[in-house]
Scaffold this motif. Structure first.
Motif, mmCIF file in Angstrom:
data_model
loop_
_atom_site.group_PDB
_atom_site.id
_atom_site.type_symbol
_atom_site.label_atom_id
_atom_site.label_comp_id
_atom_site.label_asym_id
_atom_site.label_seq_id
_atom_site.Cartn_x
_atom_site.Cartn_y
_atom_site.Cartn_z
ATOM 1 N N GLU A 156 0.929 -1.273 0.041
ATOM 2 C CA GLU A 156 -0.023 0.188 -0.026
ATOM 3 C C GLU A 156 0.854 1.296 -0.014
ATOM 4 O O GLU A 156 0.501 2.248 -0.689
ATOM 5 C CB GLU A 156 -0.970 0.010 1.154
ATOM 6 C CG GLU A 156 -1.974 -1.116 1.110
ATOM 7 C CD GLU A 156 -2.890 -0.816 -0.127
ATOM 8 O OE1 GLU A 156 -3.334 0.227 -0.615
ATOM 9 O OE2 GLU A 156 -3.279 -1.953 -0.790
ATOM 10 N N LYS A 157 2.111 1.270 0.713
ATOM 11 C CA LYS A 157 2.964 2.102 0.813
ATOM 12 C C LYS A 157 3.449 2.532 -0.759
ATOM 13 O O LYS A 157 3.647 3.781 -0.986
ATOM 14 C CB LYS A 157 4.133 2.016 1.689
ATOM 15 C CG LYS A 157 3.681 2.306 3.166
ATOM 16 C CD LYS A 157 4.719 2.336 4.161
ATOM 17 C CE LYS A 157 4.577 2.557 5.443
ATOM 18 N NZ LYS A 157 5.585 2.110 6.468
ATOM 19 N N GLN A 158 3.868 1.517 -1.414
ATOM 20 C CA GLN A 158 4.234 1.582 -2.790
ATOM 21 C C GLN A 158 3.399 2.128 -3.741
ATOM 22 O O GLN A 158 3.509 2.842 -4.474
ATOM 23 C CB GLN A 158 4.912 0.227 -3.061
ATOM 24 C CG GLN A 158 6.261 -0.205 -2.599
ATOM 25 C CD GLN A 158 6.606 -1.571 -3.137
ATOM 26 O OE1 GLN A 158 5.694 -2.377 -3.559
ATOM 27 N NE2 GLN A 158 7.863 -2.218 -2.800
ATOM 28 N N LYS A 159 1.977 1.812 -3.420
ATOM 29 C CA LYS A 159 1.042 2.491 -4.529
ATOM 30 C C LYS A 159 0.940 3.812 -4.063
ATOM 31 O O LYS A 159 0.805 4.812 -5.149
ATOM 32 C CB LYS A 159 -0.448 1.629 -4.054
ATOM 33 C CG LYS A 159 -0.529 0.465 -4.552
ATOM 34 C CD LYS A 159 -1.956 -0.377 -4.544
ATOM 35 C CE LYS A 159 -1.967 -1.939 -4.538
ATOM 36 N NZ LYS A 159 -3.294 -2.117 -4.233
ATOM 37 N N LEU A 160 0.960 4.280 -2.731
ATOM 38 C CA LEU A 160 0.943 5.562 -2.505
ATOM 39 C C LEU A 160 1.941 6.379 -3.019
ATOM 40 O O LEU A 160 1.884 7.482 -3.671
ATOM 41 C CB LEU A 160 0.590 5.757 -0.936
ATOM 42 C CG LEU A 160 0.743 7.275 -0.513
ATOM 43 C CD1 LEU A 160 -0.770 8.042 -1.089
ATOM 44 C CD2 LEU A 160 0.761 7.432 1.010
#
Length: 89
Positions: free
Chosen positions: A25-29
């Motif tokens: 999720e951090k990578q997507k953000l």
């Protein structure tokens, strides 16, 4: 199998899975924020090229060198700043 700590392995596995999910999720953000910056940059470059916003060229030529802190970034943007200053003369 030990009587003590039998569920510890399962709990650790759940923690690992949750950490992986958080990292994804951090990578997507991060990707979303990077794309937003790229699009905003492209928008501003177009406005600079078309000279469609009064004072934007002057403001950019004056403020961009102050904004840049690393020598490598200053060198990278040097031609742009010179071009903007030349266009204003």
């Amino acid at each position: 199998m030990s009587l003590l700590g039998g569920n510890d392995l399962k709990e650790q596995q759940k923690i690992n899975e949750l950490e992986l999910k958080i990292n994804r999720e951090k990578q997507k953000l991060d990707k979303k924020l990077t794309r937003q910056k790229i699009l905003l940059g492209a928008f501003l470059v177009e406005a600079l090229e078309k000279n469609s916003v009064q004072g934007l060229r002057q403001y950019t030529a004056h403020e961009l060198p102050k904004f840049l802190t690393r020598d490598i970034d200053k060198k990278l943007m040097n031609d742009l700043v010179k071009s903007l200053n030349k266009d204003m003369e």
